[in-house]
Design a protein around this motif. Sequence first.
Motif, PDB file in Angstrom:
ATOM      1  N   LEU A   1       0.916  -1.146   0.182  1.00  0.00           N
ATOM      2  CA  LEU A   1      -0.155   0.170  -0.012  1.00  0.00           C
ATOM      3  C   LEU A   1       0.800   1.193  -0.076  1.00  0.00           C
ATOM      4  N   ALA A   2       2.034   1.238   0.739  1.00  0.00           N
ATOM      5  CA  ALA A   2       2.922   2.476   0.743  1.00  0.00           C
ATOM      6  C   ALA A   2       3.569   2.813  -0.403  1.00  0.00           C
TER       7      ALA A   2
ATOM      8  N   PRO B   1      -6.477   1.769  -7.633  1.00  0.00           N
ATOM      9  CA  PRO B   1      -6.886   0.394  -8.574  1.00  0.00           C
ATOM     10  C   PRO B   1      -6.208   0.547  -9.902  1.00  0.00           C
ATOM     11  N   HIS B   2      -6.112   1.800 -10.406  1.00  0.00           N
ATOM     12  CA  HIS B   2      -5.588   2.015 -11.582  1.00  0.00           C
ATOM     13  C   HIS B   2      -4.349   1.447 -11.690  1.00  0.00           C
ATOM     14  N   THR B   3      -3.408   1.820 -10.543  1.00  0.00           N
ATOM     15  CA  THR B   3      -2.065   1.354 -10.657  1.00  0.00           C
ATOM     16  C   THR B   3      -2.056   0.034 -10.486  1.00  0.00           C
ATOM     17  N   VAL B   4      -2.853  -0.746  -9.857  1.00  0.00           N
ATOM     18  CA  VAL B   4      -2.714  -2.247  -9.654  1.00  0.00           C
ATOM     19  C   VAL B   4      -3.285  -2.881 -10.865  1.00  0.00           C
ATOM     20  N   GLN B   5      -4.016  -2.219 -11.719  1.00  0.00           N
ATOM     21  CA  GLN B   5      -4.441  -2.714 -13.042  1.00  0.00           C
ATOM     22  C   GLN B   5      -3.197  -2.746 -14.011  1.00  0.00           C
ATOM     23  N   ARG B   6      -2.308  -1.992 -13.888  1.00  0.00           N
ATOM     24  CA  ARG B   6      -1.059  -1.859 -14.840  1.00  0.00           C
ATOM     25  C   ARG B   6       0.015  -2.816 -14.369  1.00  0.00           C
TER      26      ARG B   6
ATOM     27  N   GLY C   1      -2.520 -13.808  -8.676  1.00  0.00           N
ATOM     28  CA  GLY C   1      -2.961 -13.422  -9.591  1.00  0.00           C
ATOM     29  C   GLY C   1      -4.461 -12.972  -9.602  1.00  0.00           C
ATOM     30  N   ASP C   2      -5.446 -14.102  -8.889  1.00  0.00           N
ATOM     31  CA  ASP C   2      -6.552 -13.623  -8.683  1.00  0.00           C
ATOM     32  C   ASP C   2      -6.762 -12.459  -7.716  1.00  0.00           C
ATOM     33  N   ARG C   3      -6.106 -12.451  -6.603  1.00  0.00           N
ATOM     34  CA  ARG C   3      -6.158 -11.321  -5.793  1.00  0.00           C
ATOM     35  C   ARG C   3      -5.776 -10.077  -6.539  1.00  0.00           C
ATOM     36  N   ARG C   4      -4.877  -9.702  -7.382  1.00  0.00           N
ATOM     37  CA  ARG C   4      -4.679  -8.551  -7.921  1.00  0.00           C
ATOM     38  C   ARG C   4      -5.787  -8.386  -9.047  1.00  0.00           C
ATOM     39  N   HIS C   5      -6.106  -9.326  -9.658  1.00  0.00           N
ATOM     40  CA  HIS C   5      -7.436  -9.220 -10.803  1.00  0.00           C
ATOM     41  C   HIS C   5      -8.545  -8.474  -9.956  1.00  0.00           C
TER      42      HIS C   5
ATOM     43  N   GLY D   1      -9.747  -4.914 -10.514  1.00  0.00           N
ATOM     44  CA  GLY D   1     -11.205  -4.755 -11.090  1.00  0.00           C
ATOM     45  C   GLY D   1     -11.243  -5.069 -12.496  1.00  0.00           C
ATOM     46  N   SER D   2     -10.241  -5.800 -13.053  1.00  0.00           N
ATOM     47  CA  SER D   2     -10.432  -6.400 -14.514  1.00  0.00           C
ATOM     48  C   SER D   2      -9.416  -7.638 -14.563  1.00  0.00           C
TER      49      SER D   2
END
Length: 212
Positions: A182-183, A189-194, A203-207, A211-212
């Motif tokens: 988090l830090a 969410p947009h950063t995680v999407q990238r 992968g399931d968790r990051r997905h 949100g995609s």
Amino acid sequence: MRLRLGIDIACRAAHQASLADERGEFAWSGRRFRTTATDLERLWALLPAGTDPAMVTVIMEPTRNAWVPLAAWFRRRGAAVVMVPPERSADLRAYYSKHTKSDRLDSRILARLPLLHPEGLHTEEGLGPGDPLRRAVKLRSTLVRRRTATLARLDALLEILGPEWHAALGSDLANKTPLKFLAAGYACPHTVQRLGVLSGDVGDRRHALGGS
């Protein structure tokens, strides 16, 4: 009449105590006891009948921390507690090692010490390591409270951010990995999407978080 109770403190074995009056004459000597309520009560009962506790001076060496509970017990009884300064202990040991077979300051020597240094002994009022320990425990308690409050706030913020975030990281906030995640800027969410989708549970968790 003032009484001097000299105590030769032992760390693991039994202590030894000797009682002398202000002239240095012994009422008794070499009484063994341990740091227990029963033994201390029994030792205190050996004082002459009608003794005023304020007229009793307990003389000890600061042997490790074993002297602390003894000093506290005798002070509660009303006796004065005197500790032999380390430099004076060293001088006395040097003297006795030259003239006797032992350099130990036994209970008899301690009971007679006021005759040698009537003005040089000072009453001990502290609790040894007790005060620093109390401060350290108080500091730790404050840090634990602040940490608990911070984790509760993070948990609430994750819940507001989204149910999937809370489900993915909510139970792991006490660990360093989700906090570093988090830090590092991945609370967006947009950063995680990238980051893309990885295989497996990660992968399931990051997905889910992206949100995609």
